[in-house]
Design a protein around this motif. Sequence first.
Motif, mmCIF file in Angstrom:
data_model
loop_
_atom_site.group_PDB
_atom_site.id
_atom_site.type_symbol
_atom_site.label_atom_id
_atom_site.label_comp_id
_atom_site.label_asym_id
_atom_site.label_seq_id
_atom_site.Cartn_x
_atom_site.Cartn_y
_atom_site.Cartn_z
ATOM 1 N N ASP A 51 8.256 3.942 -0.171
ATOM 2 C CA ASP A 51 8.501 3.141 -1.366
ATOM 3 C C ASP A 51 7.750 1.816 -1.269
ATOM 4 O OD1 ASP A 51 10.132 5.078 -2.409
ATOM 5 O OD2 ASP A 51 11.984 4.163 -1.670
ATOM 6 N N GLY A 52 7.209 1.399 -2.395
ATOM 7 C CA GLY A 52 6.497 0.132 -2.409
ATOM 8 C C GLY A 52 5.504 0.075 -3.537
ATOM 9 N N SER A 672 0.722 -0.637 4.761
ATOM 10 C CA SER A 672 1.320 0.048 3.629
ATOM 11 C C SER A 672 2.467 0.903 4.145
ATOM 12 C CB SER A 672 0.274 0.939 2.944
ATOM 13 O OG SER A 672 0.847 1.715 1.938
ATOM 14 N N PRO A 673 3.620 0.914 3.482
ATOM 15 C CA PRO A 673 4.729 1.761 3.928
ATOM 16 C C PRO A 673 4.316 3.228 3.883
ATOM 17 C CG PRO A 673 5.152 0.873 1.734
ATOM 18 C CD PRO A 673 3.943 0.180 2.250
ATOM 19 N N SER A 686 6.794 0.586 8.350
ATOM 20 C CA SER A 686 7.828 0.069 7.450
ATOM 21 C C SER A 686 7.468 -1.357 7.063
ATOM 22 C CB SER A 686 9.203 0.096 8.128
ATOM 23 O OG SER A 686 9.528 1.401 8.557
ATOM 24 N N THR A 687 7.260 -1.562 5.794
ATOM 25 C CA THR A 687 6.870 -2.892 5.338
ATOM 26 C C THR A 687 6.975 -2.954 3.830
ATOM 27 O OG1 THR A 687 5.094 -4.543 5.320
ATOM 28 C CG2 THR A 687 4.434 -2.236 5.185
ATOM 29 N N SER A 688 7.133 -4.141 3.316
ATOM 30 C CA SER A 688 7.010 -4.344 1.865
ATOM 31 C C SER A 688 5.740 -5.139 1.563
ATOM 32 C CB SER A 688 8.233 -5.090 1.324
ATOM 33 O OG SER A 688 8.379 -6.350 1.959
ATOM 34 N N THR A 695 4.324 -6.129 9.324
ATOM 35 C CA THR A 695 4.662 -4.710 9.237
ATOM 36 C C THR A 695 5.275 -4.274 10.553
ATOM 37 O OG1 THR A 695 3.805 -2.521 8.639
ATOM 38 C CG2 THR A 695 2.427 -3.852 10.081
#
Length: 916
Positions: A51-52, A672-673, A686-688, A695
């Motif tokens: 998601d993102g 990027s997720p 995992s990151t926004s 990240t």
Amino acid sequence: MALPRRHFLRNASLIAAAPAIGASIGNPASAATPAAWSVRPFALKDVSLGDGLFADKRRLMLDFGRGYDVDRMLQVFRANAGLSTLGAVAPGGWEGLDGEANGNLRGHFTGHFLTMLSQAYGSTGEAVFADRIRYMVGALVDVREALRRPPAVLSVPGRFGTAVENARGSYQYVDLPATALGGAAAITIAAWVKPAHGGNWARVFDFGNNTTRYLYLAARNGSGVPRFAITTTGPGGEQGINGTAPLPLGQWSHIAVTIAGGTGTLYVNGIAVGANTGMTLSPAALGTLTNNWLGRSNFSGDPVFAGAFDEVNVWSRALSAAEVAALQIAPATGDLASWAFDETTGGTFTDASGRGQHATLRRTWGGPSHPGFLAAYPETQFITLESMTSGNYTVVWAPYYTAHKILRGLLDAYLNTGDERALDLASGMCDWMYSRLSVLPQSTRQRMWGIFSSGEFGGIVEAICDLHAVTGKAEHLALARLFDLDRLIDSCVAGQDILDGMHANQHIPILTGLVRLHDETGEERYLTAAKNFWRMVVPTRMYGIGGTSTVEFWRAPGVIAGTLSDTNAETCCAYNMLKLSRMLFFHEQDPKYMDYYERALYNQVLGSKQDRPDAEKPLVTYFIGLVPGHVRDYTPKQGTTCCEGTGMESATKYQDSVYFESENGLYVNLFSPSTVTWRGVTVTQSTSFPFEQGTTLTVRGKAAFDLHLRVPSWARDGFEVTVNDRVLTRVPVPGTYFTISRTWRDGDTVRVRMPFRLRVERALDDPTTQTLFYGPINLVGRDARTTYLPVALYPTAALSGDLAGALTPVPDKPLHFTVGGIEFAPFFEGTEDPTHAYVERVEPRVVFAGLDSGVANPARADGTTLLDDVWADAPFRTHHALIVRVKAVVEAWQALGALTEQDAQRILNTARRAAY
């Protein structure tokens, strides 16, 4: 053909498509890469998006791909082949017959759509995408088969019984015998017609030798009403009769003309609508005519009649008004000729008059087509190009460019679904192209490929090389080399910049093809040309968002501010520069390629997609204007341009360059997720990002490998890496990869911290014209003014050189700030707000940490100022280091006579008193 090589392209995917699926597809474990590659990409199926930001943008395009009526994408292909279009309406714009340049680019959008569906299936595995791909491939198989045979009747319900329909774009007409009119001195010609298009001068019938001796009935003249005319001396001598109202589209109308005793009468639906009592000509005066047609004109520029015919009859007398009216109720048989069109197969229509005037269905461009040909228009587009010396897209508009899009779509369909029919179609297209191009003199090909825009061929060389890696056919590799544009290749090899005045997107994909040619042939000149070319574009022809070109063309290197307009940064150019950058990275892991990739992807490509759903359009920009107050247009030219096509592709492959693999390493190029599955382990990011300045990567499984983390060139402050919460002491260097070598265990965690800073990038030709970046994100002002926004940033600059002190965050709107009361937002937001990508940097006074020296900030002739000189040396480790720099700068400006001794001292004293 070597199996490992075939398996590699199917499964490792040179084109960032997912590997083919099905029992016939090879084992990914047997994949191999071109020997020249030191890293390779992952298949789309091996990298999933979390998601993102990217997933949100992709969702909009996936919904479009799930819901769009694919019969509309097939309409122009079926029409060209004379097949039923199933009532579908072409998408419009460039993908149809009514758009720009008479629809001469039709078919290109269908190819893009196939690639989009293929990437969507590779990314998600959703059956709906595979089903749509297979349906489209099956339809294109039918199209190719139909093009290979003489035209066959398309039987439809008629006014009485059945009728024959010629779809618009089929170029079909009915050829009548030379004796059909019988040399009659009096005549009646009557027909039921159902027009499908209102093109002026389309003929119901035309009997003639040329444009001098003829007799015709046009469904619409220049005023849109029916017209009958007869002449032996050309248009100036026509004896004519005009109707009074247009024939309605999509409805049956009866139309008849009678000539006898010097009077001609035109009837519509049994009613006389016009007469000419001074007619001296009849078929007898014309003699035997050779071009006797239903639906085709003796004037080559007139359109072919689109619609249906029923009950066409010819009598050797003038029927009375009552007899013509009676034809509305029941058909009657003409004594000279009578065609009821009751046939449901074949291409011959029986004459019921007893005179044997049987008719034949034909195509204006001849035929059948040559083996392997597949397009949404006739082969004449390709044939005409071979004799052209200059471009005219209303005659020929880049047929090999369109062939590339279709070829690419079919190859992607094969790679993602394993549908052998798609491979057969793609291979046949290349066989056909080779049969045409291999017999042309080299000088002809060089001339063709140098013509704008008729000779544009897009990324066809890359696609052909990718196909060759599957088929192994020597002819396919030979075909790829037939597209060499020697003038461009030779100049790039020599490092000679000849790009000024050249069409950008006509040439960028040529270089991606050269990289693949190098991979297949080993010829170093191809790779050298591509590397040198890249340096001619980045950064000297690159706008801050990563895009290039103005009004589709390049100007001289270094001219940025001087080219800002409403038509900058054609979106296709960014798409192709991303392709070229990643392909060059496969050969040399120079971080500059991925720095560019991040810039163009996170800014122009994301920003080119509007952030709202639409069932009819992909909503992607063509140009992105960079002048003050520009409002992005997400539906240019009805939404079916080249850029909407590449935009569909971009939005379904966002993960294609997040990770690459080497012999013993995993490259993390983008933040990027996402999750990548690789060598028995999974790595989850995992990151926004970019809303988060960092990240986290988590490893599941156990393996020994090198983890290469890209340290962006913009990450100058505090880039930090921890493994399992332990900070690594090595200092990451911006613009490099930071490598961690270890045996990874299940649950190992890598955390990356990369604080953003505000910085500016100056236009190369005007340092006062600047664009703002916060980390990797371009910030644009939102303001309706159409003049440059004045922006001051130095008064709050930090010792590090970070200008972020000028930013005031907007509550509840991540990455939105105000600067001087003006809101700035990420370029990637796909809104219709007026934006300012470039601002005017105005620093009128010398100020440090909010303290005003009272001295005007002097500037050189090129626009650089004293404060620019001071802060160019940032970061400063201490306040004292800043003072040392200020002293050196003011002394230099004083020596130039730009500062008085008193003003120099004031500036230095202010710097000393400033609170840092």
